[in-house]
Motif scaffolding. Structure first.
Motif, mmCIF file in Angstrom:
data_model
loop_
_atom_site.group_PDB
_atom_site.id
_atom_site.type_symbol
_atom_site.label_atom_id
_atom_site.label_comp_id
_atom_site.label_asym_id
_atom_site.label_seq_id
_atom_site.Cartn_x
_atom_site.Cartn_y
_atom_site.Cartn_z
ATOM 1 N N ILE A 1 0.577 -1.172 -0.486
ATOM 2 C CA ILE A 1 -0.043 0.078 -0.073
ATOM 3 C C ILE A 1 0.504 1.039 -0.003
ATOM 4 O O ILE A 1 2.048 1.219 0.057
ATOM 5 C CB ILE A 1 -0.498 -0.266 1.125
ATOM 6 N N SER A 2 0.588 2.530 -1.059
ATOM 7 C CA SER A 2 0.868 3.456 -0.365
ATOM 8 C C SER A 2 1.443 4.323 1.134
ATOM 9 O O SER A 2 1.008 3.644 1.624
ATOM 10 C CB SER A 2 0.500 4.695 -0.890
ATOM 11 N N ASP A 3 2.810 4.729 1.220
ATOM 12 C CA ASP A 3 3.192 5.174 1.751
ATOM 13 C C ASP A 3 2.915 6.297 2.724
ATOM 14 O O ASP A 3 2.075 6.810 4.027
ATOM 15 C CB ASP A 3 4.935 5.506 2.380
ATOM 16 N N HIS A 4 1.218 6.952 1.465
ATOM 17 C CA HIS A 4 0.615 7.884 1.660
ATOM 18 C C HIS A 4 -0.398 7.323 2.688
ATOM 19 O O HIS A 4 -1.217 7.697 2.733
ATOM 20 C CB HIS A 4 0.842 9.249 0.709
ATOM 21 N N ASP A 5 -1.098 5.892 2.399
ATOM 22 C CA ASP A 5 -2.283 5.623 1.912
ATOM 23 C C ASP A 5 -3.009 4.693 3.876
ATOM 24 O O ASP A 5 -2.046 4.671 4.110
ATOM 25 C CB ASP A 5 -2.860 4.627 1.552
ATOM 26 N N ARG A 6 -3.200 6.189 5.036
ATOM 27 C CA ARG A 6 -3.953 5.825 6.306
ATOM 28 C C ARG A 6 -5.973 5.067 6.022
ATOM 29 O O ARG A 6 -6.259 5.226 7.195
ATOM 30 C CB ARG A 6 -3.326 6.727 7.263
ATOM 31 N N ARG A 7 -6.051 5.337 4.431
ATOM 32 C CA ARG A 7 -7.753 4.829 4.395
ATOM 33 C C ARG A 7 -8.223 3.476 5.734
ATOM 34 O O ARG A 7 -7.471 2.674 5.372
ATOM 35 C CB ARG A 7 -8.223 5.147 3.869
ATOM 36 N N PRO A 8 -9.085 3.905 6.557
ATOM 37 C CA PRO A 8 -9.377 2.488 7.840
ATOM 38 C C PRO A 8 -9.690 1.683 6.400
ATOM 39 O O PRO A 8 -9.437 -0.127 6.794
ATOM 40 C CB PRO A 8 -10.292 2.693 7.977
#
Length: 289
Positions: free
Chosen positions: A264-271
């Motif tokens: 997953i992207s380093d910037h992705d924090r979506r639950p």
């Protein structure tokens, strides 16, 4: 350099060229002609005032300026892709997975994730890692090093001889050496497997013969139809082993060093994305060998 729509599109084309090291492969990904890619890159280099690529036959290599720009453009496109996706239907998770993993492991288990949640999942079965921003989760085989992504190991790549005893009936296999005279589908891993099994095999007989299949999925399909014996992952073909359509004559098995990883992207924090990754990790532990 003006960042109008044309320039932004040129940067997207540049990113594809930098990742693939080829105008042709970049054109295939983007759905445009190689000539259009080449024209875009000429204009971009003219706007920047510095060469971005060195030609090496059919391949291209990034110059120092190109490497610097590629890193920054890749990060920017990833951030933009994540921002755009956050404005879309947050219940959709776009998954890009290697074809064998998608068909043999992921597809049979997805219902256990989707059945208890409202997320809609789309699957893109692709051998190459897609462009940043075009997926939310990727499952790829390798050593775990993908710039710009968090990589979590699911399980190592495994291989051991498997065959269909109903359609392919070799002479009784008493020891690994007996495989030398069998119909073995070609694989670069046969030498390592014979070495692990303690078998010294002549070089001209070690690699197998016949059709070389590009994926385990295709090799497994051929073996299920009686083509012979192939080095396959018993984890990915557990259903066929359980049903007796494949048998594993010997315990010797290759492990790694490559594995299947969830990215997953380093910037992705979506639950939703984090929940899907957690489910993948837990499901992989439940299917350990």
């Amino acid at each position: 350099m003006s960042l109008g729509p044309s320039s932004l599109e040129s940067l997207r084309v540049f990113d594809a060229c930098a990742r693939h090291g080829s105008y042709t492969r970049a054109a295939e990904e983007l759905g445009i002609s190689p000539a259009a890619v080449s024209q875009r890159m000429r204009h971009l280099q003219a706007d920047i005032g510095a060469p971005l690529f060195d030609r090496r036959g059919p391949r291209i290599a990034l110059t120092d300026s190109g490497k610097e720009l590629a890193g920054k453009v890749g990060q920017a496109l990833t951030i933009l892709g994540t921002a755009v996706q956050s404005c879309r239907d947050c219940d959709t998770i776009r998954v890009s997975a290697a074809p064998t993993f998608a068909s043999r492991w992921l597809a049979p288990r997805l219902a256990s994730f989707a059945g208890s949640r409202t997320h809609r999942i789309t699957i893109d079965a692709a051998s190459d890692l897609r462009a940043p921003g075009s997926f939310d989760v990727a499952i790829r085989s390798g050593l775990g090093r993908w710039k710009g992504f968090q990589a979590t190991l699911l399980f190592p790549i495994e291989a051991t001889p498997l065959y269909n005893p109903q359609l392919y009936r070799p002479a009784p296999l008493a020891a690994p050496r007996d495989l030398v005279d069998c119909a073995r589908l070609p694989s670069d891993a046969w030498p390592a497997w014979f070495e692990a099994a303690g078998v010294d095999v002549p070089g001209d007989a070690i690699g197998g013969s016949g059709v070389r299949y590009p994926t385990q999925d295709l090799a497994g399909a051929a073996v299920l139809e009686g083509a012979g014996i192939a080095l396959l992952s018993p984890r990915l073909f557990a259903d066929a082993l359980g049903a007796g359509r494949l048998v594993r004559p010997f315990e010797t098995m290759l492990h790694g060093p490559a594995g299947y990883w969830v990215l997953i992207s380093d910037h992705d924090r979506r639950p939703s994305v984090l929940a899907f990754r957690a489910w993948l990790v837990e499901a992989s532990r439940k299917t350990g060998l």
